[in-house]
Design an enzyme around this catalytic site. Structure first.
Site, PDB file in Angstrom:
ATOM      1  N   LYS A   1       0.720  -1.311  -0.133  1.00 13.63           N
ATOM      2  CA  LYS A   1      -0.092   0.034  -0.051  1.00 13.63           C
ATOM      3  C   LYS A   1       0.835   1.351   0.066  1.00 13.63           C
ATOM      4  O   LYS A   1       1.864   1.351   0.611  1.00 13.63           O
ATOM      5  CB  LYS A   1      -0.785   0.074   1.326  1.00 13.63           C
TER       6      LYS A   1
ATOM      7  N   SER B   1      -6.135  -5.659   9.176  1.00 14.17           N
ATOM      8  CA  SER B   1      -5.370  -7.117   9.320  1.00 14.17           C
ATOM      9  C   SER B   1      -3.859  -6.548   9.741  1.00 14.17           C
ATOM     10  O   SER B   1      -2.934  -5.909   9.103  1.00 14.17           O
ATOM     11  CB  SER B   1      -5.293  -7.784   8.186  1.00 14.17           C
TER      12      SER B   1
ATOM     13  N   LYS C   1      -4.648   5.870   5.318  1.00 13.25           N
ATOM     14  CA  LYS C   1      -5.050   5.282   6.636  1.00 13.25           C
ATOM     15  C   LYS C   1      -3.750   5.433   7.318  1.00 13.25           C
ATOM     16  O   LYS C   1      -3.532   5.481   8.705  1.00 13.25           O
ATOM     17  CB  LYS C   1      -5.740   4.012   6.774  1.00 13.25           C
TER      18      LYS C   1
END
Length: 297
Positions: free
Chosen positions: A79, A109, A161
């Site tokens: 990511k 996760s 995030k």
């Protein structure tokens, strides 16, 4: 071989152990590990699909070196947003492979819990839902998988995030309390969604596992590397010290810079990302959070 995982870090190793319950799996890694079946990249290309679990900052270089055949199917488990170009991981990959062969793993996760076999729910985003569904069949039953076609939304959630998690760590490290933390995380979710919608993402993605789920998890636990970066900064540690202690990549650092550059260029309101980037560049964390939480920001 069913699956070959590229990258032997915490996430790659956790996925290896999880997938091994139901599938034949091998790991492509620079360092050997006892009890893990490793293989070369050439051997990995014989698998049904690859799981890419390397740092997003290393992605373009790896793809240039790997010279993958166009038929290669990949589930992307990294990511981030490329610094400089502002490219999403999917945009980089689509320079090398057809989009119908690409899927992206997202959702709340922690590698440690996946490695321990604790239950979780994740999302596979892909423009080709049949591919996402096919890949989901190789995961164990305790990982609940959903398939969605909002690739951009899933990617923005996964990258952004990490930046909000740094802010969350700073907030907790400064002892600003639950009220301030709730305000920061809620506003962070809105900021993520605003950024994603500008690039065509669906608002629903930000309200689900890939968005709110991953954000709530990452912004409040010391299992999150990005959260620990924020804690360290609030405690007065230098970024260099923190990274040595972590011993692993914290994607939010480079992502904060990339998002700030994009937001300034495109005129997107992104105050949390802006302040996190400023702190990473040396601004006083207490001053930054005060600015963020005060009226008018």
């Amino acid at each position: 071989m069913d699956v070959a995982i590229i990258g032997g870090g915490a996430w790659g190793s956790a996925l290896y152990k999880a997938l091994l319950e139901k599938s034949s799996v091998a790991l492509v890694s620079r360092s050997g590990r006892e009890g893990i079946h490793q293989c070369s990249l050439q051997e990995a290309l014989e698998a049904r699909f690859l799981v890419l679990a390397i740092a997003s900052s290393a992605l373009r270089g790896w793809l240039n070196e790997a010279n993958l055949p166009p038929k290669t199917k990949i589930l992307v488990a990294c990511k981030g947003i490329e610094e400089g170009s502002g490219a999403l991981v999917s945009e980089i990959l689509e320079e090398f492979l057809p989009r119908e062969n690409l899927a992206y793993l997202a959702g709340p996760s922690f590698a440690k819990e996946v490695r321990e076999g604790l239950p979780c729910a994740l999302v596979i985003h892909s423009h080709h839902l049949e591919l996402a569904q096919e890949m989901s069949q190789f995961f164990p039953s305790w990982i609940r998988l959903y398939v969605e076609n909002d690739v951009v939304g899933g990617e923005v959630c996964g990258a952004y995030k990490n930046v909000i998690a740094i802010a969350g760590g700073i907030c907790d490290g400064l002892g600003l309390g639950y009220n301030a933390k709730a305000s920061l995380v809620a506003r962070g979710l809105v900021e993520m969604a605003r950024f994603g919608q500008y690039f065509g993402a669906k608002i629903e993605t930000f309200l689900g596992l890939s968005g709110a789920g991953d954000l709530f998890l990452t912004s409040g636990s010391t299992l999150s590397r990005n959260y620990r970066v924020g804690l360290g900064l609030a405690q007065g540690k230098s970024l260099e010290e923190i990274l040595i202690e972590l011993g692993e990549v914290a994607e939010g650092i480079k992502t904060a810079r990339a998002i700030t550059q994009i937001a300034q260029r495109e005129g997107i309101h992104a105050p949390i990302a802006h302040e996190v980037n400023a702190i990473l560049q040396g601004k006083n964390p207490k001053e930054s959070l005060k600015d963020l939480l005060s009226h008018g920001r």
